[in-house]
Design a protein around this motif. Structure first.
Motif, short mmCIF file in Angstrom:
data_model
loop_
_atom_site.label_atom_id
_atom_site.label_comp_id
_atom_site.label_asym_id
_atom_site.label_seq_id
_atom_site.Cartn_x
_atom_site.Cartn_y
_atom_site.Cartn_z
N ALA A 106 0.82 -1.21 0.00
CA ALA A 106 0.00 0.00 0.00
C ALA A 106 0.86 1.26 0.00
N LEU A 107 1.96 1.27 0.75
CA LEU A 107 2.83 2.44 0.78
C LEU A 107 3.45 2.71 -0.59
N ILE A 108 3.94 1.66 -1.23
CA ILE A 108 4.53 1.82 -2.56
C ILE A 108 3.46 2.19 -3.57
N ASN A 109 2.28 1.60 -3.43
CA ASN A 109 1.16 1.88 -4.34
C ASN A 109 0.74 3.36 -4.26
N ALA A 110 0.89 3.95 -3.08
CA ALA A 110 0.48 5.35 -2.89
C ALA A 110 1.35 6.33 -3.67
N PHE A 260 -7.41 11.66 -1.94
CA PHE A 260 -7.93 10.53 -1.17
C PHE A 260 -7.10 9.26 -1.37
N ILE A 261 -6.24 9.22 -2.41
CA ILE A 261 -5.35 8.07 -2.58
C ILE A 261 -4.46 7.89 -1.36
N TYR A 262 -4.15 9.02 -0.69
CA TYR A 262 -3.22 8.96 0.44
C TYR A 262 -3.81 8.20 1.64
N LEU A 263 -5.12 7.93 1.61
CA LEU A 263 -5.73 7.13 2.67
C LEU A 263 -5.42 5.64 2.53
N THR A 264 -4.99 5.22 1.34
CA THR A 264 -4.80 3.78 1.10
C THR A 264 -3.81 3.14 2.09
N PRO A 265 -2.60 3.68 2.27
CA PRO A 265 -1.69 3.03 3.23
C PRO A 265 -2.17 3.13 4.67
N VAL A 266 -2.95 4.15 4.99
CA VAL A 266 -3.51 4.26 6.35
C VAL A 266 -4.47 3.11 6.59
N PHE A 267 -5.41 2.92 5.67
CA PHE A 267 -6.36 1.82 5.79
C PHE A 267 -5.64 0.48 5.78
N ALA A 268 -4.64 0.35 4.91
CA ALA A 268 -3.94 -0.94 4.77
C ALA A 268 -3.21 -1.30 6.06
N SER A 269 -2.57 -0.32 6.69
CA SER A 269 -1.83 -0.62 7.92
C SER A 269 -2.79 -1.05 9.03
N VAL A 270 -3.96 -0.42 9.10
CA VAL A 270 -4.95 -0.80 10.12
C VAL A 270 -5.50 -2.20 9.83
N LEU A 271 -5.92 -2.44 8.58
CA LEU A 271 -6.48 -3.75 8.23
C LEU A 271 -5.44 -4.86 8.38
N ALA A 272 -4.20 -4.58 7.96
CA ALA A 272 -3.14 -5.59 8.07
C ALA A 272 -2.83 -5.89 9.53
N GLY A 273 -2.89 -4.87 10.38
CA GLY A 273 -2.67 -5.10 11.80
C GLY A 273 -3.76 -5.95 12.43
N ILE A 274 -5.01 -5.74 11.99
CA ILE A 274 -6.15 -6.48 12.55
C ILE A 274 -6.19 -7.91 12.04
N PHE A 275 -6.08 -8.07 10.72
CA PHE A 275 -6.33 -9.38 10.11
C PHE A 275 -5.07 -10.20 9.86
N LEU A 276 -3.92 -9.55 9.67
CA LEU A 276 -2.70 -10.28 9.36
C LEU A 276 -1.66 -10.18 10.46
N GLU A 277 -1.96 -9.40 11.50
CA GLU A 277 -1.05 -9.19 12.63
C GLU A 277 0.29 -8.62 12.16
N GLU A 278 0.23 -7.79 11.12
CA GLU A 278 1.43 -7.07 10.70
C GLU A 278 1.64 -5.89 11.63
N SER A 279 2.89 -5.67 12.01
CA SER A 279 3.19 -4.55 12.90
C SER A 279 3.90 -3.45 12.12
#
Length: 306
Positions: A106-110, A260-279
Motif C-alpha cells: 500500500a505504501l509503494i502503491n500510494a 484521497f489516494i493517500y488514505l490507502t496506506p492508512v487503511f492498509a496498515s490498520v487492516l493488516a494489523g487487525i487481520f494479518l497481525e502485521e506490525s
C-alpha cells in the motif's frame, strides 16, 4: 424538495465513494496477502477480471457494439493500455504479495502520482517545477526507506524483498499507462472504455494464467475460502472502486480526488494489523512520512502550475 437535495446527495455519494475507494484498494492488498498461499497470484488476477467482466459485459455490449469502429481504429493503443493496467498492474501486485507485506504494498502503491509526474516529464516533456522535483525526490527516498526496511545494507547488497521490487514495477506499469492514456486518448464513453479495457486485459492475462496453471501452480481448489476472496477482488476493488473513482473525478476533478489516494496506506496498515497481525516498524513511519510529504509537494505544485 428532491431537486434541492440532489446536490447534497451527489456530494455525499462523491465523498463517501472517495473514502471507500482507498479502503477497497487497501483491502485488495490485505486480502491478497492473506490468501496468496491458497490462490496463486495469476489465478487471482485472471479470475478477478473474468468475474468483473461477466458482471459488466451484459450492460456494456450495446456500447461496445455501437462504438466498434472507434475500438477497431484504436485497437493497438487500447491493447497496450489494457496490458499495462488490467493485465500487468494487479498481476504484479498479487505477485508482490507472495514476498512482501500488505503495508509495504500500500505504501509503494500510494506513490503512483509521483511516478506519473516523473514519466510525464520524461516521455511527454511536461514542465516540472523545482518544488515538484523536491517532492519526487522525497517520495523516492520514502520508497527506498520502506524497501530497505531501515537498513541501508539491504540496498547496497541488493537484498531487498522481491515483492517490494515487483510492487515498484507494478507502480511503474500504472504510471506508464496513465501517461500513455494522455498521449493516446481514445474517444470512447467511460463505461465503454473501461469494459473494453477489462475485456482486452483479461485476454492478455489468459496465456500467462494458462501457462501457470499447466506448468507451475496447478491452480487452486474452489472452496468458500477461495471463492469469497476472488469475488471480493472482482466486486470491491474492481467494479465498485473504479465506479466510485470515475464518478468522483467527474464531479470534483482529478486533483481533488487524488488526495484521497493517500488514505490507502492508512487503511492498509490498520487492516493488516487487525487481520494479518502485521506490525508497523519505524521504517514504515519514516518512509510513509517522506512519501506523504513528497506527494503533497509534487501534486500541489503540479496543480498550481496548471
Amino acid at each position: 424538495m428532491s431537486s434541492e437535495n440532489s446536490p447534497v446527495r451527489s456530494a455525499i455519494l462523491t465523498y463517501t465513494g472517495l473514502v471507500l475507494t482507498p479502503l477497497f484498494w487497501a483491502g485488495n492488498a490485505v486480502v491478497a496477502r492473506g490468501t496468496v498461499d491458497s490462490i496463486p497470484p495469476l489465478s487471482m488476477a485472471f479470475w478477478r477480471w473474468m468475474i468483473a467482466l461477466a458482471i459488466l459485459l451484459p450492460f456494456a455490449l450495446p456500447g461496445i457494439w455501437r462504438h466498434r469502429a472507434v475500438i477497431r481504429q484504436h485497437l493497438g493503443s487500447m491493447l497496450v493500455l489494457a496490458a499495462l493496467s488490467v493485465g500487468a498492474f494487479n498481476s504484479l501486485l498479487y505477485l508482490a504479495a507472495v514476498t512482501t507485506t500488505a503495508t509495504n504494498i500500500a505504501l509503494i502503491n500510494a506513490t503512483i502520482p509521483i511516478f506519473v509526474s516523473l514519466l510525464a516529464w520524461m516521455l511527454l516533456g511536461d514542465r516540472t517545477r523545482p518544488v515538484q522535483v523536491l517532492g519526487i525526490g522525497m517520495a523516492i527516498f520514502g520508497i527506498l526507506a520502506v524497501v530497505a526496511r531501515g537498513d541501508l545494507s539491504v540496498l547496497t547488497s541488493l537484498e531487498a524483498q522481491p515483492g517490494d521490487l515487483i510492487m515498484v514495477a507494478a507502480v511503474l506499469s500504472w504510471g506508464l499507462f496513465s501517461v500513455l492514456l494522455r498521449r493516446q486518448a481514445v474517444p470512447l464513453p467511460g463505461f465503454t472504455f473501461l469494459s473494453t479495457q477489462i475485456l482486452l486485459g483479461t485476454l492478455v492475462i489468459l496465456p500467462f494464467y494458462l501457462g501457470d496453471l499447466l506448468f507451475f501452480s496447478g491452480g487452486f481448489e474452489v472452496t468458500r475460502g477461495t471463492a469469497l476472496p476472488i469475488a471480493f477482488f472482482a466486486i470491491f476493488p474492481g467494479i465498485l472502486a473504479y465506479g466510485f473513482w470515475n464518478y468522483a473525478v467527474h464531479r470534483i476533478g482529478p486533483s481533488r480526488a487524488a488526495i484521497f489516494i493517500y488514505l490507502t496506506p492508512v487503511f492498509a496498515s490498520v487492516l493488516a494489523g487487525i487481520f494479518l497481525e502485521e506490525s508497523l516498524g519505524l521504517f514504515h513511519m519514516v518512509g510513509g512520512a517522506f512519501i506523504l510529504a513528497g506527494l503533497l509537494l509534487a501534486t500541489r505544485a503540479g496543480r498550481q502550475a496548471t
